[in-house]
Scaffold this motif. Structure first.
Motif, PDB file in Angstrom:
ATOM      1  N   CYS A  63      41.888  -3.994 -31.496  1.00  9.23           N
ATOM      2  CA  CYS A  63      40.960  -4.727 -30.895  1.00  9.23           C
ATOM      3  C   CYS A  63      40.552  -4.161 -30.025  1.00  9.23           C
ATOM      4  O   CYS A  63      40.540  -3.331 -28.616  1.00  9.23           O
ATOM      5  N   CYS A  67      42.660  -8.747 -23.586  1.00  7.66           N
ATOM      6  CA  CYS A  67      42.702 -10.268 -23.788  1.00  7.66           C
ATOM      7  C   CYS A  67      44.212  -9.717 -23.177  1.00  7.66           C
ATOM      8  O   CYS A  67      45.156  -8.859 -23.364  1.00  7.66           O
ATOM      9  N   CYS A  70      48.205  -9.883 -24.751  1.00  4.44           N
ATOM     10  CA  CYS A  70      47.085  -9.832 -26.253  1.00  4.44           C
ATOM     11  C   CYS A  70      47.972  -8.972 -27.114  1.00  4.44           C
ATOM     12  O   CYS A  70      48.067  -7.671 -26.321  1.00  4.44           O
ATOM     13  N   ARG A 183      40.151 -13.009 -20.813  1.00  4.13           N
ATOM     14  CA  ARG A 183      39.991 -12.435 -21.967  1.00  4.13           C
ATOM     15  C   ARG A 183      38.307 -11.979 -20.799  1.00  4.13           C
ATOM     16  O   ARG A 183      37.941 -11.631 -22.382  1.00  4.13           O
ATOM     17  N   HIS A 191      34.310 -11.330 -24.405  1.00  2.00           N
ATOM     18  CA  HIS A 191      34.813 -13.027 -24.031  1.00  2.00           C
ATOM     19  C   HIS A 191      33.975 -13.675 -23.163  1.00  2.00           C
ATOM     20  O   HIS A 191      33.990 -13.763 -22.130  1.00  2.00           O
TER      21      HIS A 191
HETATM   22  S1  SF4 Z   1      43.360 -12.279 -28.447  1.00  2.00           S
HETATM   23 FE1  SF4 Z   1      41.947 -10.620 -27.609  1.00  2.00          FE
HETATM   24  S2  SF4 Z   1      42.332  -8.862 -27.987  1.00  2.00           S
HETATM   25 FE2  SF4 Z   1      43.699 -10.069 -28.948  1.00  2.00          FE
HETATM   26  S3  SF4 Z   1      42.748  -9.612 -31.068  1.00  2.00           S
HETATM   27 FE3  SF4 Z   1      41.956 -11.590 -29.725  1.00  2.00          FE
HETATM   28  S4  SF4 Z   1      39.992 -10.869 -28.837  1.00  2.00           S
HETATM   29 FE4  SF4 Z   1      41.289  -9.034 -29.277  1.00  2.00          FE
END
Ligand code: SF4
Length: 377
Positions: A63, A67, A70, A183, A191
């Motif tokens: 991604c 975050c 994550c 985030r 975000h």
């Molecule tokens: S939580 Fe954040 S880093 Fe993980 S998939 Fe979702 S947007 Fe991407």
């Protein structure tokens, strides 16, 4: 809490140009892959029946967001083959193969959840994959939206028109401050809290009443009162909350943080159930100065019946045609060796005894009531 500015600089993970990517390929939850006969394994509790298939887009660079909690975040430092998400392996399969297995292997799955990453191509890829499953299987379909990719209502309409009957927006953090910290800018993430709530509200204008949800993760530093205020805010928009318990992924920014105390999680589950399923308002609840629930505003006998039913502690997720949770995510919040946090099945008598014990653990009591303090976990 260890965040970016406290971390040592580490070389980024090397990118393998041969890595399979969406839209031809997706990551699949290990539970889903086992249920479709694509991976070996069985569930630790024999009463577990997986009813929702969870898939996630996959890209070489993971991604592009970062975050803190994550497993597929941009700066997570693990080799691709060791990538986990919510602490389990997510094997990569061809979409066509998944569709074929869905149609040929006997299983009880009723719903598919198509999850985006914060990559620019993820929205059109999700729409394409939703349409493929919609045209070729009989699964109900949810879109798990990365709100930062949505700029216009028509993009939500495209998800609906491709065949999704529901969407969830993973807001994850319960307050604007925690959202920003985990985030937003401090982790160099794209975000923004207000935008996620704007997309949530827009989704209620595109999808039928009662078919929009948000995700909230307990254990990112919020109080019970803050988490339940987010649940209530969503409920006031006609949006349900699907609750997760933070579970640290090694090598992420939050990798060395503990899970939230079980008492915190149980009270959040119970409060969520009372607001979403029984129509109580957060104004019925009373909190102490630590933001912990002191009282849910119900007669003790009624409360007992609700707790003993086990329903508040079952996984909250998108439903099947009969309104029963289809996306039941077994072991999505903890290892099989740990006490279950979200039950993928109706909790049995021994589980209920555990829940009754856990419900008031890690509780500071009424303000000034030192005798009620419990620090057990
Ligand atoms: S939580 Fe954040 S880093 Fe993980 S998939 Fe979702 S947007 Fe991407």
């Amino acid at each position: 809490m260890a965040l970016r500015h406290e971390l040592p600089m580490i070389e980024p993970r090397p990118i393998d140009p041969d890595t399979p990517e969406s839209p031809e390929y997706v990551m699949t939850s290990l539970a889903g892959a086992i249920t479709l006969g694509m991976e070996k394994g069985k569930f630790a509790r024999s009463e577990t029946v997986l009813r929702g298939l969870n898939i996630l887009m996959t890209y070489q660079e993971n991604c592009v967001a970062n975050c803190s909690y994550c497993g597929v975040s941009r700066e997570r430092r693990v080799p691709r083959e060791e990538t986990t998400f919510i602490r389990v392996k997510w094997p990569i399969y061809q979409v066509d193969e998944l569709i074929e297995k869905t149609n040929t292997v006997p299983h009880q799955m009723r719903r598919l959840c198509v999850g985006m990453l914060a990559n620019r191509q993820s929205l059109p890829h999700s729409v394409e994959i939703i349409k493929k499953f919609h045209d070729n299987t009989n699964l109900l379909i949810s879109g798990l939206i990365t709100a930062s990719l949505i700029k216009r209502r028509e993009q939500l309409e495209a998800i609906r028109d491709a065949g999704a009957d529901r969407v969830d927006i993973a807001i994850d953090a319960a307050t604007p401050e925690l959202f920003e910290k985990h985030r937003g800018r401090p982790v160099k993430g794209p975000h923004r809290w207000d935008h996620f709530w704007w997309v949530t509200e827009e989704a209620t204008k595109v999808f039928a009443p009662g078919t929009v949800g948000i995700h909230i993760v307990a254990g990112l530093g919020e109080t019970e009162e803050e988490l339940l205020m987010a649940v209530q805010r969503a409920q006031d928009l006609g949006v349900v909350t699907h609750l997760f318990s933070f579970n640290p992924e090694p090598s992420t920014l939050m990798g060395d943080q503990p899970q939230p105390p079980i008492g915190h999680y149980r009270r959040c589950q119970l409060g969520r159930y009372l607001i979403n399923d029984l129509g109580l308002h957060i104004h019925h609840f009373r909190f102490n100065s630590h933001g912990q629930v002191v009282d849910f505003g119900l007669d003790p006998e009624v409360m007992d019946r609700i707790v003993v039913s086990g329903r508040p502690f079952e996984t909250a997720g998108c439903p099947d045609e009969r309104g029963e949770t289809a996306c039941n995510r077994p072991y999505g919040n903890g290892r099989p060796s740990e006490k279950i946090r979200n039950f993928a099945f109706a909790p049995g008598p021994e589980d209920i005894r555990d829940i009754q014990e856990q419900l008031w653990m890690n509780w500071e009591g009424e303000d000034g009531d030192a005798a009620a303090t419990s620090t057990m976990d």
